[in-house]
Design a protein around this motif. Structure first.
Motif, PDB file in Angstrom:
ATOM      1  N   MET B   1       1.459  -1.379  -0.233  1.00  0.00           N
ATOM      2  CA  MET B   1       0.100  -0.145   0.044  1.00  0.00           C
ATOM      3  C   MET B   1       0.818   1.611   0.072  1.00  0.00           C
ATOM      4  N   THR B   2       0.086   2.049  -0.030  1.00  0.00           N
ATOM      5  CA  THR B   2       1.014   3.692  -0.458  1.00  0.00           C
ATOM      6  C   THR B   2       0.728   4.769   0.289  1.00  0.00           C
ATOM      7  N   ILE B   3       0.598   5.426   0.354  1.00  0.00           N
ATOM      8  CA  ILE B   3       0.251   6.956   1.416  1.00  0.00           C
ATOM      9  C   ILE B   3       0.112   8.430   0.605  1.00  0.00           C
ATOM     10  N   GLY B   4      -0.881   8.748   0.414  1.00  0.00           N
ATOM     11  CA  GLY B   4      -1.628   9.959   0.009  1.00  0.00           C
ATOM     12  C   GLY B   4      -1.554  10.777   0.777  1.00  0.00           C
ATOM     13  N   GLU B   5      -2.165  12.211  -0.365  1.00  0.00           N
ATOM     14  CA  GLU B   5      -2.777  13.063   0.435  1.00  0.00           C
ATOM     15  C   GLU B   5      -3.435  13.134  -0.431  1.00  0.00           C
ATOM     16  N   VAL B   6      -5.032  13.312   0.135  1.00  0.00           N
ATOM     17  CA  VAL B   6      -6.338  13.294  -1.379  1.00  0.00           C
ATOM     18  C   VAL B   6      -6.441  15.282  -1.411  1.00  0.00           C
ATOM     19  N   VAL B   7      -6.224  15.487  -2.705  1.00  0.00           N
ATOM     20  CA  VAL B   7      -6.137  16.828  -3.630  1.00  0.00           C
ATOM     21  C   VAL B   7      -6.958  17.215  -4.254  1.00  0.00           C
ATOM     22  N   GLY B   8      -7.749  15.735  -4.179  1.00  0.00           N
ATOM     23  CA  GLY B   8      -8.976  17.171  -5.664  1.00  0.00           C
ATOM     24  C   GLY B   8     -10.246  15.369  -6.021  1.00  0.00           C
ATOM     25  N   THR B   9     -11.098  16.200  -5.916  1.00  0.00           N
ATOM     26  CA  THR B   9     -11.915  15.109  -6.598  1.00  0.00           C
ATOM     27  C   THR B   9     -12.864  15.437  -7.786  1.00  0.00           C
ATOM     28  N   VAL B  10     -12.328  13.903  -8.768  1.00  0.00           N
ATOM     29  CA  VAL B  10     -12.563  14.046  -9.640  1.00  0.00           C
ATOM     30  C   VAL B  10     -13.924  13.683 -10.477  1.00  0.00           C
ATOM     31  N   VAL B  11     -14.698  14.366 -11.651  1.00  0.00           N
ATOM     32  CA  VAL B  11     -15.939  14.522 -12.001  1.00  0.00           C
ATOM     33  C   VAL B  11     -15.486  13.644 -13.412  1.00  0.00           C
ATOM     34  N   SER B  12     -16.733  12.665 -13.361  1.00  0.00           N
ATOM     35  CA  SER B  12     -17.637  11.679 -14.718  1.00  0.00           C
ATOM     36  C   SER B  12     -18.343  11.813 -14.639  1.00  0.00           C
ATOM     37  N   THR B  13     -19.188  12.599 -16.085  1.00  0.00           N
ATOM     38  CA  THR B  13     -20.683  12.278 -15.914  1.00  0.00           C
ATOM     39  C   THR B  13     -20.462  10.964 -17.396  1.00  0.00           C
ATOM     40  N   HIS B  14     -20.132  10.889 -17.567  1.00  0.00           N
ATOM     41  CA  HIS B  14     -19.505   9.411 -18.846  1.00  0.00           C
ATOM     42  C   HIS B  14     -18.483   8.535 -18.472  1.00  0.00           C
ATOM     43  N   LYS B  15     -19.377   7.601 -17.715  1.00  0.00           N
ATOM     44  CA  LYS B  15     -18.586   6.820 -17.591  1.00  0.00           C
ATOM     45  C   LYS B  15     -18.798   5.017 -17.200  1.00  0.00           C
ATOM     46  N   ASP B  16     -17.918   4.255 -16.950  1.00  0.00           N
ATOM     47  CA  ASP B  16     -19.075   2.852 -16.927  1.00  0.00           C
ATOM     48  C   ASP B  16     -20.060   2.291 -16.203  1.00  0.00           C
ATOM     49  N   GLU B  17     -20.999   1.936 -16.046  1.00  0.00           N
ATOM     50  CA  GLU B  17     -21.830   2.584 -15.395  1.00  0.00           C
ATOM     51  C   GLU B  17     -21.828   1.529 -13.851  1.00  0.00           C
ATOM     52  N   LYS B  18     -20.764   0.898 -14.303  1.00  0.00           N
ATOM     53  CA  LYS B  18     -20.686   0.082 -12.389  1.00  0.00           C
ATOM     54  C   LYS B  18     -19.986   1.976 -11.587  1.00  0.00           C
ATOM     55  N   LEU B  19     -19.333   2.365 -12.368  1.00  0.00           N
ATOM     56  CA  LEU B  19     -18.608   3.385 -11.554  1.00  0.00           C
ATOM     57  C   LEU B  19     -19.979   4.741 -10.960  1.00  0.00           C
ATOM     58  N   ILE B  20     -20.791   4.141 -11.810  1.00  0.00           N
ATOM     59  CA  ILE B  20     -21.747   5.129 -10.935  1.00  0.00           C
ATOM     60  C   ILE B  20     -21.980   5.206  -9.428  1.00  0.00           C
ATOM     61  N   GLY B  21     -21.848   6.709  -8.857  1.00  0.00           N
ATOM     62  CA  GLY B  21     -22.604   6.413  -7.328  1.00  0.00           C
ATOM     63  C   GLY B  21     -21.091   6.125  -7.097  1.00  0.00           C
ATOM     64  N   ALA B  22     -20.054   5.979  -7.153  1.00  0.00           N
ATOM     65  CA  ALA B  22     -18.491   5.955  -6.443  1.00  0.00           C
ATOM     66  C   ALA B  22     -17.890   7.036  -6.406  1.00  0.00           C
ATOM     67  N   LYS B  23     -17.052   7.539  -5.174  1.00  0.00           N
ATOM     68  CA  LYS B  23     -16.518   8.476  -5.211  1.00  0.00           C
ATOM     69  C   LYS B  23     -14.852   8.131  -5.350  1.00  0.00           C
ATOM     70  N   LEU B  24     -14.862   9.479  -6.722  1.00  0.00           N
ATOM     71  CA  LEU B  24     -13.536   9.190  -7.207  1.00  0.00           C
ATOM     72  C   LEU B  24     -12.560  10.983  -5.715  1.00  0.00           C
ATOM     73  N   LEU B  25     -11.450   9.942  -6.326  1.00  0.00           N
ATOM     74  CA  LEU B  25     -10.712  10.909  -5.440  1.00  0.00           C
ATOM     75  C   LEU B  25      -9.551  11.500  -6.378  1.00  0.00           C
ATOM     76  N   MET B  26      -9.167  12.401  -5.998  1.00  0.00           N
ATOM     77  CA  MET B  26      -7.752  12.506  -6.789  1.00  0.00           C
ATOM     78  C   MET B  26      -6.327  12.647  -5.785  1.00  0.00           C
ATOM     79  N   VAL B  27      -5.810  12.025  -5.990  1.00  0.00           N
ATOM     80  CA  VAL B  27      -3.632  11.871  -4.220  1.00  0.00           C
ATOM     81  C   VAL B  27      -3.384  11.609  -4.495  1.00  0.00           C
TER      82      VAL B  27
END
Lengths: 92, 92, 92, 92, 92
Positions: B1-27
């Motif tokens: 595992m690695t350690i990182g800092e949360v620096v942002g949030t990724v916004v994607s409207t058009h994505k694979d349906e299994k990712l709908i509802g998932a919170k996606l962070l940039m680390v």
């Protein structure tokens, strides 16, 4: 597998429930001549490695999950051995 | 595992349906002395990590898919813990 | 997952039969400030991403194979989302 | 797979029980012109490779576990061949 | 997947029995502008790629094992396509 030195312990209260109870070490990868190289890895440890120990790390999901003993745990790195020494061949 | 800092949030409207509802962070991965190092990783987050949190990332498909709770989802990185602190051993 | 920009399309006539019909993009990984970094990755694309799109890439075999919809296909990277924008947190 | 030179043997008394009896080599990855490059990898060896041998390494969990012949062993790297020579094509 | 140029053939007499009969190429990864970059990879080839061919490589265990057509073979990299050309988008 890679070789690293145990440099710290990671404390995390809020974590995935399958990680509860797992000991999590910070390990610094080492070069052939035992210098730190690259970024630290966090690894679960079931062998009770301590500060300064040189350890053998497996860095792969299935293998690490196996060691934790919980099916499908979210881990990808684990200590699999504590290294006594490395016999370097002559000329290397 | 690695350690990182949360620096942002990724916004994607058009994505694979299994990712709908998932919170996606940039680390941003961090070094031993908490400096940014290497390129940012995008990770799913089920632990409600926030801006500036130091997090533990698992970077492996099966483990990340497990966390999302949807069988065979197309993800390979996930937040598995929010780090309180790292106890560095003396001399490290 | 990583973020990259679609920079080209790969044309291959002679390929594994399970790749026939798959759209194959060349994607350049990007840094936090959207600069190219590292070598291009080839990814299958089921989301109809276009030139210049910023995309979310999953880089793991099982996940990519799932997207292609053919059991055990020889792929390891896939576009899983087209990115609208990234909300960078203040101070990052 | 990658090519490396056997430079040493790793001795570990305290290790995961599934590793007991496994021969563990330290292998230095090599460039196209046989120069050392990058950090050493630890690999299990079932082919009885010796000091100075150039070997072919597989670096993936399932494959390495298969070679060890123990189900779900915690290994991720293995020697799969001893290299006689590499025929470089003209102009390369 | 990555793109590389076939630069050589690996000859290994003493190897894992599941690799007997497999053609093993040395492939040099290439940058966007077709310059060599990084260390060579060894890949199995079922497509009869030749010297100087630009090929598409999959670098993942399950996918490569699938191509070899032998269950659970110890391989992690395979040629999955011979590239005719890459259409780079304007401005890239």
């Amino acid at each position: 597998m890679t070789i690293g030195e145990v440099v710290g312990t990671v404390v995390s209260t809020h974590k995935d429930e399958k990680l509860i109870g797992a000991k999590l070490l910070m390990v610094q990868p080492l070069t052939l001549d035992r210098k730190p190289k690259g970024e630290p890895l966090m690894a679960i440890d079931m062998l009770d490695a301590g500060a300064g120990d040189r350890v053998l790390l497996v860095h792969e999901g299935r293998a690490a999950q196996l060691l934790l003993g919980k099916d499908l745990s979210p881990v990808d790195c684990a200590v699999v051995g504590i290294i006594d020494h490395v016999d370097l061949h002559e000329g290397c």
